[in-house]
Design a protein around this motif. Sequence first.
Motif, mmCIF file in Angstrom:
data_model
loop_
_atom_site.group_PDB
_atom_site.id
_atom_site.type_symbol
_atom_site.label_atom_id
_atom_site.label_comp_id
_atom_site.label_asym_id
_atom_site.label_seq_id
_atom_site.Cartn_x
_atom_site.Cartn_y
_atom_site.Cartn_z
ATOM 1 N N MET A 175 -5.369 30.288 66.583
ATOM 2 C CA MET A 175 -6.168 31.121 65.261
ATOM 3 C C MET A 175 -6.767 32.282 65.348
ATOM 4 O O MET A 175 -6.723 33.105 64.944
ATOM 5 C CB MET A 175 -7.262 30.117 64.391
ATOM 6 C CG MET A 175 -6.230 29.083 63.750
ATOM 7 S SD MET A 175 -7.413 27.886 62.538
ATOM 8 C CE MET A 175 -8.498 27.146 63.694
ATOM 9 N N LYS A 176 -7.520 32.186 66.621
ATOM 10 C CA LYS A 176 -8.576 33.495 67.153
ATOM 11 C C LYS A 176 -7.625 34.653 67.174
ATOM 12 O O LYS A 176 -7.769 35.801 67.082
ATOM 13 C CB LYS A 176 -9.451 33.149 68.053
ATOM 14 C CG LYS A 176 -10.745 32.266 67.754
ATOM 15 C CD LYS A 176 -11.701 31.881 68.812
ATOM 16 C CE LYS A 176 -12.767 30.958 68.375
ATOM 17 N NZ LYS A 176 -13.517 30.734 69.898
ATOM 18 N N GLN A 177 -6.680 34.271 68.138
ATOM 19 C CA GLN A 177 -5.586 35.239 68.346
ATOM 20 C C GLN A 177 -4.949 35.735 67.219
ATOM 21 O O GLN A 177 -4.837 37.115 66.931
ATOM 22 C CB GLN A 177 -4.302 34.510 69.297
ATOM 23 C CG GLN A 177 -4.953 34.118 70.664
ATOM 24 C CD GLN A 177 -5.118 35.398 71.627
ATOM 25 O OE1 GLN A 177 -4.726 36.543 71.312
ATOM 26 N NE2 GLN A 177 -5.856 35.140 72.592
ATOM 27 N N GLY A 178 -4.652 34.988 66.065
ATOM 28 C CA GLY A 178 -4.090 35.267 64.960
ATOM 29 C C GLY A 178 -4.912 36.395 64.133
ATOM 30 O O GLY A 178 -4.621 37.292 63.676
ATOM 31 N N TYR A 179 -6.214 35.865 64.046
ATOM 32 C CA TYR A 179 -7.363 36.609 63.281
ATOM 33 C C TYR A 179 -7.466 38.093 64.079
ATOM 34 O O TYR A 179 -7.697 39.076 63.602
ATOM 35 C CB TYR A 179 -8.617 35.967 63.108
ATOM 36 C CG TYR A 179 -8.609 34.901 62.108
ATOM 37 C CD1 TYR A 179 -8.302 35.182 60.879
ATOM 38 C CD2 TYR A 179 -8.775 33.640 62.557
ATOM 39 C CE1 TYR A 179 -8.363 34.117 60.024
ATOM 40 C CE2 TYR A 179 -8.862 32.492 61.732
ATOM 41 C CZ TYR A 179 -8.609 32.801 60.148
ATOM 42 O OH TYR A 179 -8.737 31.906 59.200
ATOM 43 N N GLN A 180 -7.310 38.057 65.439
ATOM 44 C CA GLN A 180 -7.502 39.324 66.207
ATOM 45 C C GLN A 180 -6.450 40.117 65.795
ATOM 46 O O GLN A 180 -6.717 41.459 65.787
ATOM 47 C CB GLN A 180 -7.554 38.994 67.692
ATOM 48 C CG GLN A 180 -8.099 40.350 68.610
ATOM 49 C CD GLN A 180 -9.310 40.841 68.275
ATOM 50 O OE1 GLN A 180 -10.527 40.196 68.542
ATOM 51 N NE2 GLN A 180 -9.524 41.908 67.698
ATOM 52 N N PHE A 181 -5.270 39.728 65.876
ATOM 53 C CA PHE A 181 -4.227 40.554 65.711
ATOM 54 C C PHE A 181 -4.067 41.054 64.073
ATOM 55 O O PHE A 181 -3.901 42.231 63.856
ATOM 56 C CB PHE A 181 -2.802 39.640 65.706
ATOM 57 C CG PHE A 181 -1.664 40.330 65.374
ATOM 58 C CD1 PHE A 181 -0.896 41.225 66.371
ATOM 59 C CD2 PHE A 181 -1.160 40.150 63.833
ATOM 60 C CE1 PHE A 181 0.283 41.782 65.869
ATOM 61 C CE2 PHE A 181 0.149 40.911 63.548
ATOM 62 C CZ PHE A 181 0.818 41.702 64.415
#
Length: 293
Positions: free
Chosen positions: A248-254
């Motif tokens: 999720m954090k990767q998705g939000y960072q993207f």
Amino acid sequence: MERIKRILRKTGLIKIIRFFYHLFIPLGGIRNYIIFPIKAFLRIKKISFFYKDYKEIETYKDKYKGKRCFIIATGPSLTVKDVERLQGEYTFAVNSFFKIFDKTSFKPTFYLTLDIDSQKIFEVSGMYNPGTYATEKAFLNDKLKRKKRYENVIYLPVCYQNHWYSVGKRNFNYSKNLKWTRDLLWGIYDKYTVTTCAIDIAVYMGFQEIYLIGVDCNYTGTTTHFISPGSNYGKMTTDMALSAQEAMKQGYQFIADNMNKYGIKVYNATRGGMLEVFERKNFDELFCNSDVE
């Protein structure tokens, strides 16, 4: 059977079998990398057979240009009191949010569930009527539209390029295959959490300021949702929870990186939580009357 599995693992054949299995399953590689972009191209070219079921999407393009909205996730920090302060605002709510309706008269402007498994769980756990969960419109994954069509719903084509090979393993590839498009008619790319898809929809509608609440981004606490989504909802081990959080954090960072490129402001107004990729805002200070009883 176990002996066969050991032989397959030892010889490396298990990897080949798994690859071809995930290549041909309904949400696998062929669908995501070949069929999806072909259909998307034909939709944006308005070829009738591919376009007719999706043309309503375009009526929302830039409809709310320059306005602000709130995206309401279902983390444990969310409260009925905070939700009710959003009366009169443009709002998006996701997944099990409808379970709050017996505690408040509030309804969001838009409601969405794009995860196929979640929708199936909601449907079998009782009365599920997503078209009534929003004052304006609900959004669902078009993968299920042939089985049951709801009124007041827009069906969105969803692509899972980022983790098609890891379906069911919770072994996410994180950000290396993430994609984003500003054209909702093309479709929407999964980025590990429905909240990022709500951001995509809000951007397409023209919202310039987007505030997140209830986005705790934490599956390791004693409570993972503000209201239980149901006993059939997937249980996670600690390892799975940590993996999901990282994804999720990767998705939000993207999303944050792409929003910055286009000057779209996304803020995190969640009370606490573990998401720090967006600028924090104090929820109570976002309203003219910021006094808290």
